[in-house]
Design a protein around this motif. Structure first.
Motif, mmCIF file in Angstrom:
data_model
loop_
_atom_site.group_PDB
_atom_site.id
_atom_site.type_symbol
_atom_site.label_atom_id
_atom_site.label_comp_id
_atom_site.label_asym_id
_atom_site.label_seq_id
_atom_site.Cartn_x
_atom_site.Cartn_y
_atom_site.Cartn_z
ATOM 1 N N LYS A 10 0.840 -1.199 0.000
ATOM 2 C CA LYS A 10 0.000 0.000 0.000
ATOM 3 C C LYS A 10 0.872 1.244 0.000
ATOM 4 N N GLN A 11 1.894 1.268 0.888
ATOM 5 C CA GLN A 11 2.797 2.411 0.946
ATOM 6 C C GLN A 11 3.555 2.573 -0.374
ATOM 7 N N GLU A 12 3.960 1.418 -0.941
ATOM 8 C CA GLU A 12 4.679 1.470 -2.214
ATOM 9 C C GLU A 12 3.779 2.012 -3.314
ATOM 10 N N LEU A 13 2.512 1.574 -3.345
ATOM 11 C CA LEU A 13 1.580 2.090 -4.350
ATOM 12 C C LEU A 13 1.331 3.586 -4.151
ATOM 13 N N ILE A 14 1.219 3.993 -2.884
ATOM 14 C CA ILE A 14 1.047 5.420 -2.617
ATOM 15 C C ILE A 14 2.270 6.195 -3.091
ATOM 16 N N HIS A 15 3.466 5.658 -2.812
ATOM 17 C CA HIS A 15 4.700 6.312 -3.230
ATOM 18 C C HIS A 15 4.772 6.390 -4.762
ATOM 19 N N VAL A 16 4.457 5.274 -5.425
ATOM 20 C CA VAL A 16 4.479 5.255 -6.899
ATOM 21 C C VAL A 16 3.454 6.241 -7.450
ATOM 22 N N ALA A 17 2.266 6.275 -6.832
ATOM 23 C CA ALA A 17 1.240 7.208 -7.297
ATOM 24 C C ALA A 17 1.698 8.648 -7.093
ATOM 25 N N ASP A 18 2.357 8.922 -5.970
ATOM 26 C CA ASP A 18 2.882 10.269 -5.733
ATOM 27 C C ASP A 18 3.934 10.629 -6.775
ATOM 28 N N GLU A 19 4.839 9.662 -7.050
ATOM 29 C CA GLU A 19 5.874 9.923 -8.061
ATOM 30 C C GLU A 19 5.243 10.157 -9.426
ATOM 31 N N ASP A 20 4.247 9.325 -9.781
ATOM 32 C CA ASP A 20 3.559 9.521 -11.064
ATOM 33 C C ASP A 20 2.868 10.871 -11.111
ATOM 34 N N SER A 21 2.269 11.251 -9.997
ATOM 35 C CA SER A 21 1.596 12.549 -9.930
ATOM 36 C C SER A 21 2.607 13.682 -10.103
ATOM 37 N N LYS A 22 3.772 13.557 -9.438
ATOM 38 C CA LYS A 22 4.816 14.582 -9.579
ATOM 39 C C LYS A 22 5.326 14.637 -11.015
ATOM 40 N N ARG A 23 5.527 13.437 -11.612
ATOM 41 C CA ARG A 23 5.997 13.425 -13.008
ATOM 42 C C ARG A 23 4.968 14.070 -13.922
ATOM 43 N N LEU A 24 3.691 13.745 -13.699
ATOM 44 C CA LEU A 24 2.646 14.354 -14.527
ATOM 45 C C LEU A 24 2.596 15.863 -14.307
ATOM 46 N N GLU A 25 2.762 16.280 -13.051
ATOM 47 C CA GLU A 25 2.774 17.714 -12.746
ATOM 48 C C GLU A 25 3.964 18.390 -13.430
ATOM 49 N N ASP A 26 5.157 17.754 -13.333
ATOM 50 C CA ASP A 26 6.343 18.306 -13.995
ATOM 51 C C ASP A 26 6.154 18.353 -15.504
ATOM 52 N N SER A 27 5.588 17.272 -16.053
ATOM 53 C CA SER A 27 5.342 17.229 -17.503
ATOM 54 C C SER A 27 4.348 18.315 -17.907
ATOM 55 N N LYS A 28 3.312 18.472 -17.072
ATOM 56 C CA LYS A 28 2.317 19.515 -17.357
ATOM 57 C C LYS A 28 2.975 20.896 -17.305
ATOM 58 N N ASN A 29 3.786 21.114 -16.253
ATOM 59 C CA ASN A 29 4.458 22.407 -16.129
ATOM 60 C C ASN A 29 5.424 22.631 -17.289
ATOM 61 N N ALA A 30 6.161 21.576 -17.692
ATOM 62 C CA ALA A 30 7.083 21.717 -18.833
ATOM 63 C C ALA A 30 6.307 22.022 -20.104
ATOM 64 N N THR A 31 5.171 21.354 -20.287
ATOM 65 C CA THR A 31 4.351 21.604 -21.476
ATOM 66 C C THR A 31 3.818 23.031 -21.454
ATOM 67 N N ILE A 32 3.397 23.468 -20.270
ATOM 68 C CA ILE A 32 2.891 24.844 -20.153
ATOM 69 C C ILE A 32 4.013 25.843 -20.447
ATOM 70 N N ARG A 33 5.218 25.616 -19.886
ATOM 71 C CA ARG A 33 6.351 26.518 -20.159
ATOM 72 C C ARG A 33 6.704 26.514 -21.647
ATOM 73 N N PHE A 34 6.679 25.311 -22.237
ATOM 74 C CA PHE A 34 6.993 25.215 -23.666
ATOM 75 C C PHE A 34 5.969 25.992 -24.482
ATOM 76 N N GLU A 35 4.691 25.806 -24.144
ATOM 77 C CA GLU A 35 3.646 26.512 -24.884
ATOM 78 C C GLU A 35 3.754 28.022 -24.650
ATOM 79 N N GLU A 36 4.114 28.418 -23.398
ATOM 80 C CA GLU A 36 4.304 29.848 -23.116
ATOM 81 C C GLU A 36 5.454 30.392 -23.955
ATOM 82 N N GLN A 37 6.569 29.646 -23.989
ATOM 83 C CA GLN A 37 7.726 30.082 -24.778
ATOM 84 C C GLN A 37 7.359 30.183 -26.257
ATOM 85 N N ARG A 38 6.628 29.197 -26.723
ATOM 86 C CA ARG A 38 6.222 29.214 -28.133
ATOM 87 C C ARG A 38 5.299 30.398 -28.408
ATOM 88 N N ALA A 39 4.364 30.636 -27.480
ATOM 89 C CA ALA A 39 3.450 31.771 -27.663
ATOM 90 C C ALA A 39 4.224 33.084 -27.617
#
Length: 184
Positions: A107-136
């Motif tokens: 359970k703790q491992e799944l929570i940790h993996v889910a947190d890491e996935d959430s952070k990666r998705l957040e980082d990916s989202k932020n990178a995509t937003i920065r990229f789109e901002e830079q492009r704009a």
């Protein structure tokens, strides 16, 4: 009845047979006959009876010993079964505790993996937003640069005449010559 006895045992056969007679009175003879029969049975049957009683005694003793041995074996088996039951209970408790701890770890491992996935998705989202901002921003810069160049070109074309144009060319040629003489 006397004649019957005389026919079986003649009176002259035993010298005392005349004195010895059988009393045929049932009430008088019953107790005496019973005593005689019992004494004969005791005398002759004593060995047989004692053998039968000894055999019966030995049979009963062996049966009791066998029962005691079976009781002891059953008690030992019961003790062993109780020990095995206790071990099985301990093992079941260990398995249950291990299962619960493993479930908690997973359970703790799944929570940790889910947190890491959430952070990666957040980082990916932020990178995509920065990229789109830079492009704009880059698109806006290009449009602004194009508009600025168009306006500057229009302003230069409207203000620039032939004489100003030749003075600018001469000025820049002079600058280039000055730069060339300083580098030599």
């Amino acid at each position: 009845m006397q004649t019957m006895i005389n026919s079986v045992i003649p009176p002259g056969y035993w010298p005392l047979a005349g004195n010895f007679g059988l009393n045929t009175n049932l009430l008088e003879t019953n107790l005496i006959n019973l005593g005689v029969v019992l004494s004969l049975l005791v005398y002759f049957g004593k060995g047989v009876l004692s053998n039968l009683l000894n055999n019966r005694k030995q049979t009963i003793l062996s049966t009791i010993r066998d029962a005691e041995e079976r009781y002891k074996e059953a008690t030992d088996k019961l003790g062993q079964a109780r020990i095995r039951l206790q071990r099985a209970k301990v093992k079941a408790d260990e398995i249950r505790v291990n299962g619960l701890s493993q479930m908690e770890r997973e359970k703790q491992e799944l929570i940790h993996v889910a947190d890491e996935d959430s952070k990666r998705l957040e980082d990916s989202k932020n990178a995509t937003i920065r990229f789109e901002e830079q492009r704009a921003i880059e698109q806006v810069r290009q449009q602004v640069s194009c508009l600025a160049l168009e306006r500057a070109s229009e302003a230069l074309n409207s203000r620039l005449n032939g004489e100003l144009h030749s003075r600018m060319i001469d000025y820049h040629i002079g600058l280039l010559r000055a730069m060339e003489s300083t580098t030599d």
